[in-house]
Design an enzyme around this catalytic site. Structure first.
Site, PDB file in Angstrom:
ATOM      1  CG  ASN A 152      -0.505  -0.108   2.503  1.00 27.58           C
ATOM      2  OD1 ASN A 152       0.643  -0.501   2.699  1.00 27.58           O
ATOM      3  ND2 ASN A 152      -1.306   0.255   3.474  1.00 27.58           N
ATOM      4  CD  GLU A 247       5.388  -1.371  13.627  1.00 27.21           C
ATOM      5  OE1 GLU A 247       4.205  -1.051  13.861  1.00 27.21           O
ATOM      6  OE2 GLU A 247       6.297  -1.262  14.466  1.00 27.21           O
ATOM      7  CB  CYS A 281      -2.014  -0.032   8.555  1.00 24.25           C
ATOM      8  SG  CYS A 281      -0.868   1.342   8.675  1.00 24.25           S
ATOM      9  CD  GLU A 461      12.893  -1.247  19.108  1.00 22.98           C
ATOM     10  OE1 GLU A 461      12.520  -2.166  18.376  1.00 22.98           O
ATOM     11  OE2 GLU A 461      13.380  -1.421  20.234  1.00 22.98           O
TER      12      GLU A 461
HETATM   13  P1  NAD Z   1       0.471  -9.369   3.627  1.00 17.49           P
HETATM   14  O1  NAD Z   1       0.632  -9.770   5.041  1.00 17.49           O
HETATM   15  O2  NAD Z   1      -0.379 -10.180   2.756  1.00 17.49           O
HETATM   16  O3  NAD Z   1       1.907  -9.302   2.911  1.00 17.49           O
HETATM   17  C1  NAD Z   1       2.957  -8.499   3.394  1.00 17.49           C
HETATM   18  C2  NAD Z   1       4.294  -9.071   2.924  1.00 17.49           C
HETATM   19  O4  NAD Z   1       4.520 -10.331   3.556  1.00 17.49           O
HETATM   20  C3  NAD Z   1       4.361  -9.332   1.431  1.00 17.49           C
HETATM   21  O5  NAD Z   1       5.644  -8.966   0.955  1.00 17.49           O
HETATM   22  C4  NAD Z   1       4.152 -10.840   1.360  1.00 17.49           C
HETATM   23  O6  NAD Z   1       4.662 -11.424   0.182  1.00 17.49           O
HETATM   24  C5  NAD Z   1       4.902 -11.299   2.586  1.00 17.49           C
HETATM   25  N1  NAD Z   1       4.536 -12.625   3.105  1.00 17.49           N
HETATM   26  C6  NAD Z   1       3.391 -13.339   2.885  1.00 17.49           C
HETATM   27  N2  NAD Z   1       3.430 -14.506   3.576  1.00 17.49           N
HETATM   28  C7  NAD Z   1       4.611 -14.537   4.246  1.00 17.49           C
HETATM   29  C8  NAD Z   1       5.225 -15.462   5.150  1.00 17.49           C
HETATM   30  N3  NAD Z   1       4.627 -16.607   5.506  1.00 17.49           N
HETATM   31  N4  NAD Z   1       6.445 -15.163   5.661  1.00 17.49           N
HETATM   32  C9  NAD Z   1       7.055 -13.999   5.333  1.00 17.49           C
HETATM   33  N5  NAD Z   1       6.523 -13.086   4.485  1.00 17.49           N
HETATM   34  C10 NAD Z   1       5.310 -13.344   3.949  1.00 17.49           C
HETATM   35  O7  NAD Z   1      -0.029  -7.861   3.651  1.00 17.49           O
HETATM   36  P2  NAD Z   1      -0.430  -6.934   2.409  1.00 17.49           P
HETATM   37  O8  NAD Z   1      -1.750  -7.359   1.866  1.00 17.49           O
HETATM   38  O9  NAD Z   1       0.709  -6.794   1.485  1.00 17.49           O
HETATM   39  O10 NAD Z   1      -0.597  -5.515   3.140  1.00 17.49           O
HETATM   40  C11 NAD Z   1      -1.751  -5.109   3.785  1.00 17.49           C
HETATM   41  C12 NAD Z   1      -1.619  -5.291   5.291  1.00 17.49           C
HETATM   42  O11 NAD Z   1      -0.505  -4.548   5.773  1.00 17.49           O
HETATM   43  C13 NAD Z   1      -2.820  -4.752   6.062  1.00 17.49           C
HETATM   44  O12 NAD Z   1      -3.156  -5.671   7.061  1.00 17.49           O
HETATM   45  C14 NAD Z   1      -2.308  -3.457   6.667  1.00 17.49           C
HETATM   46  O13 NAD Z   1      -2.959  -3.053   7.833  1.00 17.49           O
HETATM   47  C15 NAD Z   1      -0.885  -3.803   6.928  1.00 17.49           C
HETATM   48  N6  NAD Z   1      -0.077  -2.587   7.053  1.00 17.49           N
HETATM   49  C16 NAD Z   1       0.389  -2.253   8.290  1.00 17.49           C
HETATM   50  C17 NAD Z   1       1.119  -1.083   8.455  1.00 17.49           C
HETATM   51  C18 NAD Z   1       1.657  -0.691   9.810  1.00 17.49           C
HETATM   52  O14 NAD Z   1       2.569   0.131   9.875  1.00 17.49           O
HETATM   53  N7  NAD Z   1       1.138  -1.220  10.894  1.00 17.49           N
HETATM   54  C19 NAD Z   1       1.385  -0.265   7.348  1.00 17.49           C
HETATM   55  C20 NAD Z   1       0.892  -0.657   6.094  1.00 17.49           C
HETATM   56  C21 NAD Z   1       0.174  -1.835   5.959  1.00 17.49           C
END
Ligand code: NAD
Length: 481
Positions: A152, A247, A281, A461
């Site tokens: 995102n 996060e 998020c 952090e």
């Molecule tokens: P996601 O969890 O599907 O994927 C995130 C990353 O993790 C991708 O690069 C993906 O390929 C990788 N991944 C998937 N399975 C994995 C595994 N088993 N081990 C290691 N890596 C793996 O999330 P998304 O759909 O890309 O992003 C949206 C999510 O991110 C939402 O839940 C949003 O709230 C969260 N988000 C949080 C913050 C924050 O700062 N708290 C900021 C932005 C987005």
């Protein structure tokens, strides 16, 4: 034009070792292929970790000034291409061009900030009870840092991890989202172009690559931003002895009290709920409104939803782009159906958009009323433009409902009462509290992150003055003669 994205391992740009690829289509028009990227194997990820491990000793001994200079150069490479990168971001993940350009322009500033952190790092000297010894703590880099990011904010979030990791003298294996491989390549290659030595920043793409990276014990620290479900899997996989920063997602509440300025509150709600099509998020999916002003606020927010122009990110008039993929559209339809079946009422929106937009993943800005805390909309992260209004008797009930949830990322209250704002800020379980301000966004000089299932609580952090703590280990030395 389709981007042929490659991995970067050591000094080589290369495909997956078995030739496998993943494809990314334009979310605004799924008929258009935007990027083809490697679906990396475990061996590819292992090679990237090996390159990072090999580069670490020499890189960790470089001077802070040398590291800062290279980070500034990488910032320059990104800044020079930011308009082009913004357009590519729209093609891969759909956000409106203005927002994409803003992110592309902000990312180099993150690297400049962390360039300065390389020079600012300090240790601590302690008063010693042993007159023959000086006692101090000094910082060391952790080693190989694994950086795993979502789609995102494909540049900004990753730069906030890679920048401090490099500034502290770590080497990096970066695993961007499979939704935004071109953005990952843009960022990773900026470090190469800037002159970082081979192996200091490696980039591997793919759906399975993240799990391979986490499983590799040579990776001393993993910093992850993404969904709570993935974060929980990573948490289980990491085990003892390695550093982990998660996060994660949120289900962020906005409380609107009866004394609020309703026009301002409507703006806070609309901006929090619909910017980036609700795919932040920090987006607010849960609006807890005092009964006295519920209907009036709802009317005002409906008008704001109606004013949104939903369309392709490339169109200047667009204020809301598509969702990331077809699954996200289905998830919105499901959350609406679940709420309606349980007694909620669709006030506006509620379905995907067809007509000119039928080939993309578009969903109407949606408001539901008569939502209650048992519905999925009130309990889970929606991550789209579907928002539920709940009636509450006042502050105490609102806080109780909000705190009963699993998440604790961000929160907001709209009120003119100083006492209520103060009480909310003290009682709400969340990493961030906003008073009469939208939930979305972050300031790069203030800590950011979540409690409960929104993260590992290491948010001091991530951003803010203690950001370098995650990327450095403290060693305490008792120095006798
Ligand atoms: P996601 O969890 O599907 O994927 C995130 C990353 O993790 C991708 O690069 C993906 O390929 C990788 N991944 C998937 N399975 C994995 C595994 N088993 N081990 C290691 N890596 C793996 O999330 P998304 O759909 O890309 O992003 C949206 C999510 O991110 C939402 O839940 C949003 O709230 C969260 N988000 C949080 C913050 C924050 O700062 N708290 C900021 C932005 C987005």
């Amino acid at each position: 034009m389709t981007f042929e994205v490659q991995n970067r391992i050591g000094d080589a740009r290369q495909p997956a070792s078995d030739g496998a690829t993943l494809q990314r289509h334009d979310p605004a028009d799924a008929r258009t292929l935007v990027s083809v990227a490697p679906e990396s194997t475990g061996d590819d990820v292992g090679a990237a970790v090996a390159a990072a491990a090999q580069a670490f000793p020499e890189w960790s001994r470089t001077t802070p000034s040398a590291r800062a200079a290279l980070l500034e150069k990488a910032a320059g490479v990104l800044a020079a291409a930011s308009d082009e990168i913004g357009a590519e971001m729209v093609a891969e993940m759909g956000k409106p061009l203005g927002m994409a350009r803003k992110e592309a322009a902000r990312t180099p500033k993150n690297l400049e900030l962390y360039a300065a952190e390389a020079i600012r790092l300090t240790g601590v000297t302690y008063p010693s009870d042993d007159p023959g010894a000086t006692v101090y703590s000094e910082r060391e880099p952790v080693g190989v840092v694994g950086v795993i990011t979502p789609w995102n904010f494909p540049l900004n979030l990753a730069s906030r991890k890679i920048g401090p990791a490099l500034a502290a003298g770590n080497t990096v294996v970066f695993k961007p989202s499979p939704m935004t491989p071109r953005m990952g390549e843009r960022l990773g290659e900026a470090f190469v172009e800037a002159g970082f030595p081979p192996g200091v920043v490696n980039t591997v793409h793919g759906v399975a690559a993240g799990a391979h990276l986490v499983a590799d014990e040579r990776v001393g620290a993993i910093t992850f931003t993404g969904s709570t479900a993935t974060g929980a899997r990573i948490h289980d996989a990491v085990g003892l002895g390695r550093r982990l920063q998660l996060e994660l997602g949120g289900n962020n509440p906005i409380v609107v009290l009866a004394d609020a300025d309703l026009d301002a509150a409507a703006q806070v709600v609309a901006q929090s709920s619909f910017s980036l099509s609700g795919q932040a998020c920090t987006a607010a999916g849960r609006i807890l409104v005092a009964t006295e002003v519920h209907d009036a606020l709802l009317d005002l927010v409906v008008a704001k939803a109606a004013a949104h122009v939903v369309g392709r990110g490339t169109e200047a008039s667009t204020t809301m782009g598509p969702l990331i993929d077809g699954r996200a559209v289905e998830a919105m339809a499901e959350v609406v159906a679940d709420a309606v079946a349980a007694g909620a009422r669709v006030v506006t929106g509620g379905s995907r958009l067809e007509g000119d937009l039928a080939h993309g993943h578009f969903f109407a800005p949606t408001l539901l009323a008569d939502v209650d805390p048992t519905m999925a909309l009130a309990r889970t992260e929606v991550f789209g433009p579907v928002v539920g209004f709940e009636r509450v008797s006042g502050l105490e009930e609102a806080v109780e409902r909000a705190n009963a949830g699993d998440y604790g990322l961000t929160s907001a209250i709209c009120t003119t009462s100083i006492a209520a704002a103060r009480r909310f800020a003290m009682a709400i379980q969340a990493g961030t509290v906003r008073i009469n301000r939208p939930t979305v966004g972050a300031a790069f000089n203030a800590p950011f992150g979540g409690t409960k299932r929104s993260g590992t609580g290491t948010h001091r952090e991530q951003l803010g003055p203690t950001v370098m703590d995650f990327y450095t280990s403290l060693k305490t030395v008792f120095f006798g003669s």
